[in-house]
Design an enzyme around this catalytic site. Sequence first.
Site, mmCIF file in Angstrom:
data_model
loop_
_atom_site.group_PDB
_atom_site.id
_atom_site.type_symbol
_atom_site.label_atom_id
_atom_site.label_comp_id
_atom_site.label_asym_id
_atom_site.label_seq_id
_atom_site.Cartn_x
_atom_site.Cartn_y
_atom_site.Cartn_z
ATOM 1 N N ASP A 112 10.733 6.039 7.877
ATOM 2 C CA ASP A 112 9.888 7.187 7.566
ATOM 3 C C ASP A 112 10.149 8.244 8.627
ATOM 4 O O ASP A 112 10.678 7.955 9.696
ATOM 5 C CB ASP A 112 8.412 6.775 7.604
ATOM 6 C CG ASP A 112 7.500 7.953 7.290
ATOM 7 O OD1 ASP A 112 7.635 8.530 6.210
ATOM 8 O OD2 ASP A 112 6.658 8.298 8.141
ATOM 9 N N SER A 113 9.728 9.478 8.342
ATOM 10 C CA SER A 113 9.891 10.553 9.326
ATOM 11 C C SER A 113 9.045 10.303 10.571
ATOM 12 O O SER A 113 9.301 10.896 11.610
ATOM 13 C CB SER A 113 9.504 11.884 8.699
ATOM 14 O OG SER A 113 8.184 11.823 8.218
ATOM 15 N N TYR A 122 9.753 15.843 8.252
ATOM 16 C CA TYR A 122 10.871 16.153 7.371
ATOM 17 C C TYR A 122 10.474 17.209 6.318
ATOM 18 O O TYR A 122 11.333 17.886 5.765
ATOM 19 C CB TYR A 122 11.348 14.894 6.639
ATOM 20 C CG TYR A 122 12.121 13.904 7.492
ATOM 21 C CD1 TYR A 122 12.258 14.063 8.875
ATOM 22 C CD2 TYR A 122 12.730 12.797 6.894
ATOM 23 C CE1 TYR A 122 12.968 13.150 9.625
ATOM 24 C CE2 TYR A 122 13.449 11.881 7.650
ATOM 25 C CZ TYR A 122 13.564 12.060 9.010
ATOM 26 O OH TYR A 122 14.277 11.149 9.751
ATOM 27 N N GLY A 123 9.190 17.314 6.044
ATOM 28 C CA GLY A 123 8.676 18.161 4.952
ATOM 29 C C GLY A 123 9.249 19.562 4.887
ATOM 30 O O GLY A 123 9.604 20.033 3.808
ATOM 31 N N CYS A 183 9.285 7.717 3.172
ATOM 32 C CA CYS A 183 8.984 9.145 3.257
ATOM 33 C C CYS A 183 9.300 9.822 1.925
ATOM 34 O O CYS A 183 10.387 9.641 1.374
ATOM 35 C CB CYS A 183 9.846 9.733 4.373
ATOM 36 S SG CYS A 183 9.838 11.522 4.476
ATOM 37 N N ASN A 184 8.343 10.571 1.406
ATOM 38 C CA ASN A 184 8.553 11.251 0.126
ATOM 39 C C ASN A 184 9.683 12.271 0.193
ATOM 40 O O ASN A 184 10.500 12.361 -0.724
ATOM 41 C CB ASN A 184 7.267 11.958 -0.318
ATOM 42 C CG ASN A 184 6.324 11.029 -1.060
ATOM 43 O OD1 ASN A 184 6.404 10.908 -2.266
ATOM 44 N ND2 ASN A 184 5.456 10.356 -0.334
ATOM 45 N N THR A 185 9.723 13.056 1.289
ATOM 46 C CA THR A 185 10.754 14.094 1.392
ATOM 47 C C THR A 185 12.143 13.442 1.439
ATOM 48 O O THR A 185 13.081 13.903 0.787
ATOM 49 C CB THR A 185 10.516 14.967 2.639
ATOM 50 O OG1 THR A 185 9.154 15.377 2.662
ATOM 51 C CG2 THR A 185 11.401 16.191 2.632
ATOM 52 N N GLU A 230 -2.667 14.229 10.550
ATOM 53 C CA GLU A 230 -2.124 13.703 11.798
ATOM 54 C C GLU A 230 -3.071 13.946 12.971
ATOM 55 O O GLU A 230 -3.170 13.127 13.882
ATOM 56 C CB GLU A 230 -0.778 14.367 12.076
ATOM 57 C CG GLU A 230 0.093 13.551 12.955
ATOM 58 C CD GLU A 230 1.512 13.493 12.424
ATOM 59 O OE1 GLU A 230 2.401 13.869 13.158
ATOM 60 O OE2 GLU A 230 1.720 13.062 11.270
ATOM 61 N N CYS A 272 2.851 12.329 -0.594
ATOM 62 C CA CYS A 272 3.159 12.401 0.832
ATOM 63 C C CYS A 272 2.353 11.280 1.483
ATOM 64 O O CYS A 272 1.164 11.127 1.191
ATOM 65 C CB CYS A 272 2.757 13.756 1.407
ATOM 66 S SG CYS A 272 2.907 13.844 3.208
ATOM 67 N N THR A 273 3.008 10.515 2.344
ATOM 68 C CA THR A 273 2.342 9.332 2.896
ATOM 69 C C THR A 273 1.186 9.678 3.829
ATOM 70 O O THR A 273 0.424 8.800 4.210
ATOM 71 C CB THR A 273 3.355 8.449 3.654
ATOM 72 O OG1 THR A 273 4.084 9.278 4.547
ATOM 73 C CG2 THR A 273 4.291 7.757 2.694
ATOM 74 N N HIS A 274 1.067 10.955 4.203
ATOM 75 C CA HIS A 274 -0.066 11.332 5.041
ATOM 76 C C HIS A 274 -1.341 11.538 4.222
ATOM 77 O O HIS A 274 -2.442 11.472 4.758
ATOM 78 C CB HIS A 274 0.210 12.649 5.777
ATOM 79 C CG HIS A 274 1.058 12.482 6.995
ATOM 80 N ND1 HIS A 274 2.395 12.252 6.933
ATOM 81 C CD2 HIS A 274 0.745 12.520 8.309
ATOM 82 C CE1 HIS A 274 2.883 12.157 8.162
ATOM 83 N NE2 HIS A 274 1.912 12.316 9.012
#
Lengths: 267, 267
Positions: B9-10, B41-42, B72-74, B151, B183-185
């Site tokens: 992941d980023s 990465y977004g 990571c989605n991006t 975050e 998005c994992t966030h």
Amino acid sequence: MKIKIGIFDSGIGGLTVAARIFELLPQVDVVYFGDTARYPYGPRSSKVVQKLSYQNTRFLLSKKVDFIVVACNTASAFALDHLKRKFNTPMLGVIEPGAKTAVRYTKNKRVGVIGTVGTIASKSYSKAIRKLDKNIRVFSRACPLLVALAEEGYINKKATTMIVQEYLKPLVRKRIDTLILACTHYPLLKGVIARVMGSKVKLIDSAEEIAFELKRCLRAKRVTARSNERGTHAFFVSDVPEKFVQVGERFLGRKIRRVQRIEIDRY
Amino acid sequence: MKIKIGIFDSGIGGLTVAARIFELLPQVDVVYFGDTARYPYGPRSSKVVQKLSYQNTRFLLSKKVDFIVVACNTASAFALDHLKRKFNTPMLGVIEPGAKTAVRYTKNKRVGVIGTVGTIASKSYSKAIRKLDKNIRVFSRACPLLVALAEEGYINKKATTMIVQEYLKPLVRKRIDTLILACTHYPLLKGVIARVMGSKVKLIDSAEEIAFELKRCLRAKRVTARSNERGTHAFFVSDVPEKFVQVGERFLGRKIRRVQRIEIDRY
């Protein structure tokens, strides 16, 4: 003698510094590097920021610059001393000029500093200020969300005012009379910050101060460009240029031409 | 047969994916890499995301993993196809599992997707959904501020609700009945998002879906770990581990042990 200044920043924030340098020193050539593939530097460790700054400096030196301006506060805080040990080229960071001006302005000897997590954790501004005047008390606050808000153009929004209020409340309570905007993104939020702090608090924009300091340095070194010639401006970035151009024009306050992508890892 | 899963992941967002995998597949060994020196990465271009993802994959393969999860989605949007062409190791990204579930859930065939600028610009979710059902209409929206808010733990704040409302207003108006948190966030902001969207809208958490899909994949490949053995979990990051551990425990929902910093540029 023709002089060439290299400026590096984590991305677009340093364009506020470039804008002031273009204004004050229109004759000098400028090479700007924005590390858009690896920004932001604010949340990174000193170890990583030093490594990135080292590569950025090597790139600027490959462009034969005579002077390096570290426009990023986090890089100035974590990497300037490190770079000065590694390279002989004269260098200037944003911290000392901002600290000097704050010391000159404060009357009640209570100065505030807002910046990224890295800049605040480094205590660089406190140290620089107290080296000049031991009687000054410095109150610092990391404001990690402000970079994202400035970058997304989330300026005249109620949510932004609320976030700024929450960050600055402790500094208002400390009755500071001078506040250093220790991040090149913050000048974009100057309006909100001024409203929250009130008209009696002087805001110090590190971008302006470093440009003045640079002019003094060049003069001291008797380096002055021929006044009838306009300098050239070249921009380099580490990610594709589109967003840099689009957002950057808001930071620079004018059109950006000649932007080129480079592989910064190679330096 | 003992199996080892590599997740990258980023940064810390992918820990929401790791948490689900630990739950569903407690027997497998997991190596997690969070690219904390180069996140997020977004906002980066596909070119840069592909390069970073390539290095991350090389690192995981050096740890002898049998399967790679792009958490990571991006990175899933910009780099998964690229990685599949470069490596033979089986790989899974977050997009297809999320898209599949959305297609299963929607009744009015109006699906929303929220994610980073990169994920939304890639149109990966729209394409994946419409490949499964051409009659579904997909409404997407980039929400660049949400990563920073999640975050920084800026969760139960009025400012966050206002920002989420502004981002989601157009999707509410489109009367979607299913919303993919791409998005994992975003799972950290699930409460606010659910309140803004209303109880009738089903939220799809890509972290959960990829864990289910991984379990199905392993079963299909007849790879099952011996059920009486618990897997080991190792964590690697590209910046110093402190912040990863501190913020990451909130994402993972448990203590993080054994975190090691590596030089990702070398891979």
